[in-house]
Scaffold this motif. Sequence first.
Motif, PDB file in Angstrom:
ATOM      1  N   VAL A 190      47.079  26.282  46.383  1.00 25.17           N
ATOM      2  CA  VAL A 190      46.963  27.759  46.727  1.00 25.17           C
ATOM      3  C   VAL A 190      48.718  27.411  47.168  1.00 25.17           C
ATOM      4  O   VAL A 190      49.310  29.069  47.448  1.00 25.17           O
ATOM      5  CB  VAL A 190      46.320  27.636  47.550  1.00 25.17           C
ATOM      6  N   MET A 191      49.191  26.722  47.331  1.00 25.82           N
ATOM      7  CA  MET A 191      51.368  26.927  47.486  1.00 25.82           C
ATOM      8  C   MET A 191      51.978  27.172  47.129  1.00 25.82           C
ATOM      9  O   MET A 191      52.787  28.124  47.249  1.00 25.82           O
ATOM     10  CB  MET A 191      50.813  25.376  48.105  1.00 25.82           C
ATOM     11  N   ASP A 192      51.050  27.393  45.244  1.00 26.14           N
ATOM     12  CA  ASP A 192      52.798  28.240  44.820  1.00 26.14           C
ATOM     13  C   ASP A 192      51.804  29.601  44.030  1.00 26.14           C
ATOM     14  O   ASP A 192      52.716  29.733  43.218  1.00 26.14           O
ATOM     15  CB  ASP A 192      52.469  27.346  43.159  1.00 26.14           C
ATOM     16  N   LYS A 197      49.168  34.308  47.322  1.00 25.60           N
ATOM     17  CA  LYS A 197      48.493  34.440  48.623  1.00 25.60           C
ATOM     18  C   LYS A 197      48.437  34.164  50.355  1.00 25.60           C
ATOM     19  O   LYS A 197      48.321  34.894  51.130  1.00 25.60           O
ATOM     20  CB  LYS A 197      46.679  33.621  48.523  1.00 25.60           C
ATOM     21  N   ILE A 198      49.278  33.331  50.271  1.00 17.19           N
ATOM     22  CA  ILE A 198      49.849  32.462  51.731  1.00 17.19           C
ATOM     23  C   ILE A 198      51.522  33.012  52.375  1.00 17.19           C
ATOM     24  O   ILE A 198      52.299  32.796  53.137  1.00 17.19           O
ATOM     25  CB  ILE A 198      49.843  31.235  51.718  1.00 17.19           C
ATOM     26  N   TYR A 199      51.996  34.701  51.829  1.00 14.13           N
ATOM     27  CA  TYR A 199      52.938  34.661  51.592  1.00 14.13           C
ATOM     28  C   TYR A 199      53.142  35.286  52.903  1.00 14.13           C
ATOM     29  O   TYR A 199      52.092  36.430  52.914  1.00 14.13           O
ATOM     30  CB  TYR A 199      53.918  35.752  50.534  1.00 14.13           C
ATOM     31  N   PRO A 200      53.873  35.256  54.388  1.00  8.07           N
ATOM     32  CA  PRO A 200      53.505  35.837  55.425  1.00  8.07           C
ATOM     33  C   PRO A 200      54.142  37.269  55.264  1.00  8.07           C
ATOM     34  O   PRO A 200      55.460  37.389  54.865  1.00  8.07           O
ATOM     35  CB  PRO A 200      54.540  35.785  55.958  1.00  8.07           C
ATOM     36  N   PHE A 253      56.586  39.720  49.672  1.00 11.11           N
ATOM     37  CA  PHE A 253      56.206  39.179  50.975  1.00 11.11           C
ATOM     38  C   PHE A 253      56.449  40.988  52.014  1.00 11.11           C
ATOM     39  O   PHE A 253      56.353  40.645  52.810  1.00 11.11           O
ATOM     40  CB  PHE A 253      58.054  39.240  51.589  1.00 11.11           C
TER      41      PHE A 253
END
Lengths: 519, 121
Positions: free
Chosen positions: B41-43, B46-49, B108
């Motif tokens: 997930v880190m790359d 999906k987790i971009y604020p 973002f």
Amino acid sequence: MKSYRPLLSITLALSVGILLASVISLPFRILGLACCFLFISTVFFMRKRIVFEGLLIGSFILLGIVCSRNNHILPKDHIARVAHFYKSGMTVMEGVVVSDVQRRPFFKGKKNIFTLDVKRIEAPWGWQEKSGKILVQVFRDTPIQCGDYLLLKGKLYRPFNFSEDEKFSYREYLDRKGIKLILSVGKQGIWEIVQSGAGQMLKTVSYQLKSRLAKIFLEHLTANEAAIMIGVILGDRYLIPQHINELFIQTGTAHILAISGFNVGIVAFIIFVILKIFPIGRKGQYVLTIVLLIFYAFLTGGQPSVVRATIMAGIFLLSFLFEKETEAVNSLSLAALIILIVNPMNLFDVGFQLSFVSVLAIICVHPRIMGRLSKFSFPQDAKVLQFFLQSLSVSVSVWLWVAGLIAYYFQIITPVTILANLIIVPMSTVVIILGFGMIFLSMFWLPLALAVAACIKVTLNLMVICIYLLSQMPFAFFYISDMSLWQVGIYYILLLLGTIIVLSRSPVINEIDIQKTLP
Amino acid sequence: MFPLTKQERLVLVTLGIVLLLGTVFHYAFKKNPSLKDIVNVMDSQKIYPKVDINQVSSEQLIKIPYIGPVTAGNIISYRNKHGTFKSWEELKSVDGMDEERFSRIFPFLKELHSEKRYEEL
């Protein structure tokens, strides 16, 4: 029994002196003489307790002023004294690399950033012997390492302030580290390694080892995963992408990315287990552990949080060696005293402030909250509930006491922190243990390290997903407008009064239980 | 053998479990690369604020990679002068913004309300 904490008042006196240094404008010699006079006077008043303590505190206040002023005095041959002659045009100088070399992505390539201890600078009439540290940026990827003696040609200038925000003055940040100037070596500049291994042996060896250990993570994990592991195990956080860093800040879990007592504790445990193999007595094990912990502090760049944890761990181990009891606040004060005497400007470092305030909250506030909770009757064998309440108590204590500093420096309030820490801290514990395990096993047999790497991948990504989901919760965090120092002061005064009123009559639970929760 | 305490024995057992689990994961990732992508997930983006370009402040804009103080100031100035952004083309027309920079900051940004309504129609 009342705890005896002499080092607390001495450390506070030194801190007051450092704060007063910018206000008092007496000449350095007078301050130095006054400081010596007061210290000598304490010898004659040792039997009169109140006078002795007053003189001692006065001495340390003056010592704080003297140390702080001394930090700002430049030697006669310091490069900052002649920098204005090199404003236009290129500067040629030689020096030794005295820090780890950061290799940061820069557009399509990399740039190398390191600290240089200047030895000489080229002037129109020849080479001049100079001293002082400068920050060097080489806009290429180079094989430069700590300890290399370099010849450099670039543009010399004073650091800029990127924003008008005084709290994050880049110039002051570098100034606190003793760096007054930056040298930029661009396309037209020159860099040349004249000689290798010219720096301090211990620093050179520790940074070379750090570089090798970082490669282990970079080779077997993705770039972002390796960046976090390098941050939490080896102390280099500059590779962590900004958006991931922001997630940690928004959920109040950024402290996980800093090396602290937990990491130091794991290193100490691993060393103990390894030393069991060798025929060394218990005392030898303690001494070797302390030595290796000091090496680990060097390896991770000597940040205030890791130095604090190393000193406290060292005191704890020495207490076993000399069969003496320790007092947590005294140990914390000694750590602060050592850090501030080495560099008084650390008092203004955000990391220093957050590290010490959080540990102080755990030592002083958390036991009293547990004391309050102990009045309720819980089942004796409810270990999970006990663990949950302890974690909650630590989380609440720390959050309340660092919230003011976080709001002041980062203009953010994170109510989700309490819940986030309950979920994320145990996961980060597993990640850190796996990280050390991966490094350790890679020295023996690579397939073992690959197995641990797979576990790290799963756990780390799960942790980041949880952090992301926590940040998406309603009212998880909110940004505030600029907060003044007065507002922070009022917050802490009210918090202190509230803590005293609510918790002063609470019993303090057994200190032995507290030791387990110390970071 | 070496005198191990209860805690040290527990450590060795845990090490064994970790190695076993790790081997299973490593084998699973090799056999099924799509599983690795799911876990990684880190790359992913999906987790971009994500921020709302029409509500975000200058300080929050600077936190987005590839946006500096000058570009953030230009975006705020444009918004103050012309009102909220109705389309991404408007954002691309801001001083300091080009196609390449926009493609880097786009992950973002929350989707614009006007664009979302258009897609619903």
